[in-house]
Scaffold this motif. Structure first.
Motif, PDB file in Angstrom:
ATOM      1  N   VAL A  61      -9.413  13.025   7.388  1.00 29.27           N
ATOM      2  CA  VAL A  61      -8.139  12.277   7.733  1.00 29.27           C
ATOM      3  C   VAL A  61      -8.078  11.661   6.361  1.00 29.27           C
ATOM      4  O   VAL A  61      -7.050  11.662   5.679  1.00 29.27           O
ATOM      5  CB  VAL A  61      -8.459  11.024   8.652  1.00 29.27           C
ATOM      6  CG1 VAL A  61      -7.602  10.025   8.530  1.00 29.27           C
ATOM      7  CG2 VAL A  61      -8.570  11.780  10.164  1.00 29.27           C
ATOM      8  N   GLY A  62      -8.931  11.032   5.476  1.00 26.13           N
ATOM      9  CA  GLY A  62      -8.810  10.677   4.233  1.00 26.13           C
ATOM     10  C   GLY A  62      -8.261  11.594   3.198  1.00 26.13           C
ATOM     11  O   GLY A  62      -7.389  11.256   2.608  1.00 26.13           O
ATOM     12  N   ALA A  63      -8.708  13.023   3.414  1.00 28.43           N
ATOM     13  CA  ALA A  63      -8.282  13.710   2.615  1.00 28.43           C
ATOM     14  C   ALA A  63      -6.662  14.136   2.953  1.00 28.43           C
ATOM     15  O   ALA A  63      -5.980  14.387   2.047  1.00 28.43           O
ATOM     16  CB  ALA A  63      -8.971  15.270   2.706  1.00 28.43           C
ATOM     17  N   ALA A  64      -6.618  14.101   3.896  1.00 29.86           N
ATOM     18  CA  ALA A  64      -4.847  14.339   4.381  1.00 29.86           C
ATOM     19  C   ALA A  64      -4.050  13.166   3.915  1.00 29.86           C
ATOM     20  O   ALA A  64      -2.997  13.571   3.286  1.00 29.86           O
ATOM     21  CB  ALA A  64      -4.746  14.529   5.974  1.00 29.86           C
ATOM     22  N   ILE A  65      -4.689  12.015   4.152  1.00 31.24           N
ATOM     23  CA  ILE A  65      -3.875  10.936   3.318  1.00 31.24           C
ATOM     24  C   ILE A  65      -3.667  11.056   2.017  1.00 31.24           C
ATOM     25  O   ILE A  65      -2.490  11.061   1.334  1.00 31.24           O
ATOM     26  CB  ILE A  65      -4.240   9.511   3.652  1.00 31.24           C
ATOM     27  CG1 ILE A  65      -4.424   9.450   5.342  1.00 31.24           C
ATOM     28  CG2 ILE A  65      -3.746   8.452   3.215  1.00 31.24           C
ATOM     29  CD1 ILE A  65      -5.312   8.044   5.562  1.00 31.24           C
ATOM     30  N   GLY A  85       5.423   5.601   5.337  1.00 34.41           N
ATOM     31  CA  GLY A  85       4.265   4.384   5.701  1.00 34.41           C
ATOM     32  C   GLY A  85       2.935   4.667   5.352  1.00 34.41           C
ATOM     33  O   GLY A  85       1.841   4.145   5.621  1.00 34.41           O
ATOM     34  N   ARG A  86       2.847   5.611   4.284  1.00 31.94           N
ATOM     35  CA  ARG A  86       1.667   5.983   3.622  1.00 31.94           C
ATOM     36  C   ARG A  86       0.934   4.871   3.064  1.00 31.94           C
ATOM     37  O   ARG A  86      -0.277   4.542   3.209  1.00 31.94           O
ATOM     38  CB  ARG A  86       1.974   7.161   2.759  1.00 31.94           C
ATOM     39  CG  ARG A  86       0.516   7.721   1.909  1.00 31.94           C
ATOM     40  CD  ARG A  86       0.830   8.935   1.085  1.00 31.94           C
ATOM     41  NE  ARG A  86      -0.355   9.305   0.488  1.00 31.94           N
ATOM     42  CZ  ARG A  86      -0.801   8.668  -0.437  1.00 31.94           C
ATOM     43  NH1 ARG A  86      -0.112   7.693  -1.222  1.00 31.94           N
ATOM     44  NH2 ARG A  86      -2.079   9.049  -1.254  1.00 31.94           N
ATOM     45  N   GLY A  87       1.781   4.247   2.235  1.00 29.61           N
ATOM     46  CA  GLY A  87       1.159   3.032   1.348  1.00 29.61           C
ATOM     47  C   GLY A  87       0.612   1.951   2.240  1.00 29.61           C
ATOM     48  O   GLY A  87      -0.541   1.546   1.890  1.00 29.61           O
ATOM     49  N   ALA A  88       1.367   1.705   3.094  1.00 27.92           N
ATOM     50  CA  ALA A  88       0.783   0.705   4.442  1.00 27.92           C
ATOM     51  C   ALA A  88      -0.340   1.210   5.089  1.00 27.92           C
ATOM     52  O   ALA A  88      -1.311   0.405   5.233  1.00 27.92           O
ATOM     53  CB  ALA A  88       1.842   0.377   5.529  1.00 27.92           C
ATOM     54  N   LEU A  89      -0.660   2.599   5.479  1.00 29.28           N
ATOM     55  CA  LEU A  89      -2.017   3.077   6.121  1.00 29.28           C
ATOM     56  C   LEU A  89      -2.719   2.945   5.096  1.00 29.28           C
ATOM     57  O   LEU A  89      -3.980   2.705   5.413  1.00 29.28           O
ATOM     58  CB  LEU A  89      -1.456   4.466   6.335  1.00 29.28           C
ATOM     59  CG  LEU A  89      -2.596   5.369   7.276  1.00 29.28           C
ATOM     60  CD1 LEU A  89      -2.900   4.568   8.408  1.00 29.28           C
ATOM     61  CD2 LEU A  89      -2.227   6.564   7.298  1.00 29.28           C
ATOM     62  N   VAL A  90      -2.802   3.208   3.791  1.00 22.71           N
ATOM     63  CA  VAL A  90      -3.983   3.216   2.731  1.00 22.71           C
ATOM     64  C   VAL A  90      -4.254   1.706   2.751  1.00 22.71           C
ATOM     65  O   VAL A  90      -5.233   1.461   2.735  1.00 22.71           O
ATOM     66  CB  VAL A  90      -3.216   3.723   1.453  1.00 22.71           C
ATOM     67  CG1 VAL A  90      -4.320   3.417   0.348  1.00 22.71           C
ATOM     68  CG2 VAL A  90      -2.879   5.073   1.458  1.00 22.71           C
ATOM     69  N   THR A  91      -3.420   0.736   2.701  1.00 17.71           N
ATOM     70  CA  THR A  91      -3.591  -0.844   2.439  1.00 17.71           C
ATOM     71  C   THR A  91      -4.489  -1.022   3.956  1.00 17.71           C
ATOM     72  O   THR A  91      -5.496  -1.830   3.573  1.00 17.71           O
ATOM     73  CB  THR A  91      -2.487  -1.768   2.469  1.00 17.71           C
ATOM     74  OG1 THR A  91      -1.516  -0.858   1.471  1.00 17.71           O
ATOM     75  CG2 THR A  91      -2.739  -3.062   2.094  1.00 17.71           C
ATOM     76  N   VAL A  92      -3.935  -0.580   4.910  1.00 18.92           N
ATOM     77  CA  VAL A  92      -4.747  -0.840   6.256  1.00 18.92           C
ATOM     78  C   VAL A  92      -6.268  -0.571   6.108  1.00 18.92           C
ATOM     79  O   VAL A  92      -7.132  -1.279   6.515  1.00 18.92           O
ATOM     80  CB  VAL A  92      -3.728  -0.493   7.410  1.00 18.92           C
ATOM     81  CG1 VAL A  92      -4.918  -0.536   8.620  1.00 18.92           C
ATOM     82  CG2 VAL A  92      -2.543  -1.231   7.696  1.00 18.92           C
TER      83      VAL A  92
END
Lengths: 246, 233
Positions: free
Chosen positions: B46-50, B57-64
């Motif tokens: 999951v981390g690699a895919a991100i 929403g990628r930035g928000a997901l990384v922040t979360v």
């Protein structure tokens, strides 16, 4: 080339009105260029002229901002066209695994059956005098060995065209010789060669034709003998004499 | 009871391989290691895919994800409690106050740590490998296993950090496990309980074992990483 029965050829490659802009800077413009089915093309030009960029556009690592990069096999899928090419970079990028595993990995990406990978990878290492280093981690090899490994990896993929981006600029004379021999071996198999260099002696030794780039444009494209004996523009003449131009 | 007396008794408990102590240690290791393995199997890809894909929403997901690295264990425990309690959506499974519930809660705690580190490490490696891999015809999806394997030694550090978090936390396993003697009593929950009961030797013994285990696992992983770095360059 090689034993692959290719009914249709990838080449020639035709670039029409290609330009490339990045952050509001025009880095390449009005590129019209045809690369024929065989031979060695050498890209020359001062730093920042766009040699690396042009090769990346041809290879498909970058998309032109406008214009077209068209292979003779344009009806094929992107993946199919990519599989018929290989590129060797100035600084080889090798995976954190053994020399042999680096080539096996590339073969796997090209859809070679698992049972055949080892044999092909060993053959490629052997061809470039690296067989005894096959189990060595790729990233502890010397600079010259790493570049030979990058060439062996390209060799295993049997490309129809090989791009080399200043492949010898970081190497000592013996390693430079090894790379030039390798390029000759590729050509002997019918691989189309496109390389850039800063070494004028190397350009004279290797070029069948020269593309001289200046400020993002193709300034001259001529057979090597014509280019070196009687360049058509004062800038090319100055560049050949080793004067600073930009 | 004096401090030094407690210390001696603690050593006695450890070296006599006191069965109650051993049972608690075994359960702790089983729960935390299971949670770390499950979290790593899920979080690494999951981390690699991100790292590799661009999406809204990628930035928000990384922040979360980064924020969740600091998720308080009691909150994670509460969430799993609500999920597994009789009235909760998964209440019918009857998992509350079982080791399984503790594994779920710890997985929730470890996942963000491993995923966030995996994202960072893989993103950096992709920067280095991108042109070469694309030249070889490797698309982003296919690059995930390649990058995870090549980043393996950096990623071990993240998995270890996850294990450290799992083995050290009290809040989550206390809420969803209930600290039931012989069923869900872990090292950390036992330490909390025995300290409050005044049984300092057992608490101290457990504390020493816990420290030792974490130290051994980290030392082994560090050695492995260092020697691999020397060998692989």
């Amino acid at each position: 080339m090689n034993d692959m029965a290719i009914s249709e050829r990838l080449l020639p490659l035709q670039l029409n009105d290609v330009s490339f802009r990045h952050r509001n800077q025009t880095l390449l413009q009005d590129i019209n260029l045809q690369l024929g089915v065989s031979g060695r093309t050498v890209l020359l030009g001062p730093n920042g002229a766009g040699k690396s960029l042009l090769m990346r556009l041809c290879h498909g690592l970058l998309d032109p901002t406008s214009g077209t990069v068209r292979w003779a096999l344009d009806n094929r899928s992107w993946a199919d066209i990519r599989q018929r090419q290989a590129m060797v970079f100035q600084r080889p990028v090798l995976l954190r695994r053994s020399a042999l595993a680096n080539i096996r990995h590339a073969l796997a990406l090209h859809g070679v059956k698992r049972s055949e990978r080892n044999t092909l990878a060993m053959a490629a290492l052997d061809r470039f005098g690296l067989a005894s280093l096959s189990a060595r981690p790729a990233r502890v090899l010397s600079g010259g060995e790493q570049q030979r490994l990058a060439l062996a990896r390209a060799w295993a993929l049997q490309p129809e065209i090989l791009f080399l981006d200043e492949p010898t600029s970081a190497l000592d004379p013996a390693a430079v010789k090894a790379v030039e021999d390798a390029v000759a071996a590729f050509q002997a198999l019918g691989t189309r060669i496109v390389m850039s260099t800063h070494d004028m002696g190397q350009a004279r030794r290797m070029a069948d034709d020269v593309v001289f780039l200046l400020r993002g444009r193709v300034h001259e494209h001529a057979p090597a003998s014509t280019f070196f004996e009687s360049p058509q523009t004062p800038e090319a003449a100055a560049f050949i004499r080793g004067e600073l131009i930009w | 009871m004096s401090g030094s007396g407690s210390f001696e008794q603690a050593l006695n408990l450890i070296f006599s391989f006191d069965p109650a102590l051993m049972e608690i240690i075994a359960l702790s290791l089983r729960v935390s290691l299971t949670a770390v393995v499950i979290a790593a199997v899920l979080a690494l890809p999951v981390g690699a895919a991100i790292a590799l894909f661009r999406f809204p929403g990628r930035g928000a997901l990384v922040t979360v994800l980064n924020a969740l690295m600091g998720l308080p264990p009691v909150v994670a425990g509460l969430m799993v409690y609500l999920l597994l309690s009789r009235a909760g959506p998964l209440g019918s499974l009857g998992l509350l106050f079982t080791p399984t519930a503790m594994v779920v809660a710890q997985t929730l705690l470890v996942f963000p740590i491993v995923a966030a580190l995996s994202r960072q490490v893989v993103e950096d490696l992709w920067e280095e490998y991108r042109e070469q891999l694309q030249s070889l015809g490797c698309n982003r999806l296919r690059a995930i296993p390649t990058l995870l394997w090549d980043a393996r030694f950096s990623l071990i550090t993240g998995v270890l950090a996850g294990f450290g978090r799992a083995s050290a936390e009290v809040g989550a396993v206390l809420i969803v496990g209930g600290n039931i003697d012989g069923v869900t009593r872990m090292m950390t929950t036992a330490i909390a309980l025995e300290t409050s009961k005044g049984n300092l030797p057992l608490a101290l013994g457990l504390g020493m074992v816990l420290l030792l285990l974490v130290a051994i696992i980290n030392a082994a992983a560090y050695q492995m990483g260092e020697s691999a770095k020397r060998r692989l360059g």
